[in-house]
Scaffold this motif. Sequence first.
Motif, PDB file in Angstrom:
ATOM      1  N   ALA A  40       0.830  -1.198   0.000  1.00 28.45           N
ATOM      2  CA  ALA A  40       0.000   0.000   0.000  1.00 28.45           C
ATOM      3  C   ALA A  40       0.864   1.247   0.000  1.00 28.45           C
ATOM      4  O   ALA A  40       2.036   1.215   0.410  1.00 28.45           O
ATOM      5  CB  ALA A  40      -0.911   0.003   1.225  1.00 28.45           C
ATOM      6  N   TYR A  55      -3.741   0.441  -2.752  1.00 28.15           N
ATOM      7  CA  TYR A  55      -3.556  -0.860  -2.123  1.00 28.15           C
ATOM      8  C   TYR A  55      -3.460  -1.918  -3.209  1.00 28.15           C
ATOM      9  O   TYR A  55      -3.724  -1.635  -4.381  1.00 28.15           O
ATOM     10  CB  TYR A  55      -4.677  -1.160  -1.113  1.00 28.15           C
ATOM     11  N   TYR A  93       4.494   7.239   2.109  1.00 28.46           N
ATOM     12  CA  TYR A  93       5.006   5.997   2.698  1.00 28.46           C
ATOM     13  C   TYR A  93       4.483   4.785   1.933  1.00 28.46           C
ATOM     14  O   TYR A  93       3.308   4.749   1.550  1.00 28.46           O
ATOM     15  CB  TYR A  93       4.551   5.845   4.150  1.00 28.46           C
ATOM     16  N   GLN A  95       3.952   0.556   2.422  1.00 26.71           N
ATOM     17  CA  GLN A  95       3.725  -0.379   3.526  1.00 26.71           C
ATOM     18  C   GLN A  95       3.475  -1.762   2.943  1.00 26.71           C
ATOM     19  O   GLN A  95       2.715  -1.907   1.982  1.00 26.71           O
ATOM     20  CB  GLN A  95       2.493   0.035   4.339  1.00 26.71           C
ATOM     21  N   TYR A  97       1.977  -5.607   3.596  1.00 30.73           N
ATOM     22  CA  TYR A  97       1.117  -6.383   4.485  1.00 30.73           C
ATOM     23  C   TYR A  97       1.108  -7.851   4.075  1.00 30.73           C
ATOM     24  O   TYR A  97       0.146  -8.587   4.313  1.00 30.73           O
ATOM     25  CB  TYR A  97      -0.293  -5.797   4.574  1.00 30.73           C
ATOM     26  N   TYR A  98       2.215  -8.245   3.430  1.00 29.23           N
ATOM     27  CA  TYR A  98       2.423  -9.659   3.096  1.00 29.23           C
ATOM     28  C   TYR A  98       2.603 -10.470   4.379  1.00 29.23           C
ATOM     29  O   TYR A  98       2.081 -11.565   4.519  1.00 29.23           O
ATOM     30  CB  TYR A  98       3.660  -9.773   2.207  1.00 29.23           C
ATOM     31  N   SER A  99       3.351  -9.879   5.286  1.00 29.65           N
ATOM     32  CA  SER A  99       3.600 -10.503   6.582  1.00 29.65           C
ATOM     33  C   SER A  99       2.661  -9.933   7.630  1.00 29.65           C
ATOM     34  O   SER A  99       2.259  -8.773   7.543  1.00 29.65           O
ATOM     35  CB  SER A  99       5.051 -10.222   6.989  1.00 29.65           C
ATOM     36  N   SER A 100       2.326 -10.743   8.643  1.00 29.65           N
ATOM     37  CA  SER A 100       1.516 -10.216   9.748  1.00 29.65           C
ATOM     38  C   SER A 100       2.323  -9.207  10.560  1.00 29.65           C
ATOM     39  O   SER A 100       1.759  -8.493  11.395  1.00 29.65           O
ATOM     40  CB  SER A 100       1.013 -11.346  10.642  1.00 29.65           C
ATOM     41  N   LEU A 101       3.655  -9.162  10.343  1.00 30.22           N
ATOM     42  CA  LEU A 101       4.485  -8.123  10.924  1.00 30.22           C
ATOM     43  C   LEU A 101       4.544  -6.998   9.891  1.00 30.22           C
ATOM     44  O   LEU A 101       5.415  -6.965   9.022  1.00 30.22           O
ATOM     45  CB  LEU A 101       5.890  -8.653  11.208  1.00 30.22           C
ATOM     46  N   ILE A 102       3.620  -6.056  10.025  1.00 32.70           N
ATOM     47  CA  ILE A 102       3.484  -4.969   9.058  1.00 32.70           C
ATOM     48  C   ILE A 102       4.660  -4.008   9.181  1.00 32.70           C
ATOM     49  O   ILE A 102       5.055  -3.639  10.291  1.00 32.70           O
ATOM     50  CB  ILE A 102       2.159  -4.224   9.307  1.00 32.70           C
ATOM     51  N   PHE A 104       6.636  -0.385   7.328  1.00 32.14           N
ATOM     52  CA  PHE A 104       6.535   0.787   6.459  1.00 32.14           C
ATOM     53  C   PHE A 104       7.919   1.166   5.933  1.00 32.14           C
ATOM     54  O   PHE A 104       8.939   0.892   6.580  1.00 32.14           O
ATOM     55  CB  PHE A 104       5.993   1.989   7.234  1.00 32.14           C
TER      56      PHE A 104
END
Lengths: 113, 122
Positions: A40, A55, A93, A95, A97-102, A104
């Motif tokens: 995103a 997104y 920015y 970002q 969101y492929y990983s649950s650990l987002i 940026f």
Amino acid sequence: DIVMTQSPDSLAVSLGERATINCKSSQSVLYRSNNKNHLAWYQQKSGQPPKLLIYWASTRESGVPDRFSGSGSGTDFTLTISSLQTEDVAVYYCQQYYSSLITFGQGTRLEIK
Amino acid sequence: QLQLQESGPGLVKPSETLSLTCTVSGGSISSSPYYWGWVRQPPGKGLEWIGSVYYSGSTYYNPSLKSRVTISVDTSKNQFSLKVTSLTAADTAMYYCARVRSSWPGGAFDIWGQGTMVTVSS
């Protein structure tokens, strides 16, 4: 962690000209099961919260002007503003969101030349 | 139109615990497919994801903060909350709550609160 690196850190573009911001991820954010890039882009104007622009790497959020476009796949992405307007002065920015650990990117400051 | 509003103290002492609440209006926090998250931004710096919660109570945290952070949800009040323990000056930041457009914790943040500035100082 997936590290997101934006370039350049700052950018000055003349009104009406094209602005290009790059974002590179340390690993692919293309999810094979849905064939979508989990990326995103946000715009943050001074004193305001971030605003979602793009997104799935290239889908414009409702209400976002069509001069904003996103492209790229895998690890390399680009946000393009086709014709810079005064109201586009902001920090941008990316970002993932492929990983649950987002995570940026560090941000790119866009100014008028 | 969905709106989010953060509330909590603006000034907290070092070593103490920060408690913030995000109130959701114009829609239900139990609607899917959405997670609800917290993001912070130190003065003049970039964005850091803190963690996210589903209306069921399922949570995901940034490992860098996990030992000090708790996020919870109260569906009866249409609110979700953030607690950060053992505060230091490094926790001074604008804290935002935001909706995650996804039924799993990884998603884009499509609606944001205005943010609340938290300063850690004695």
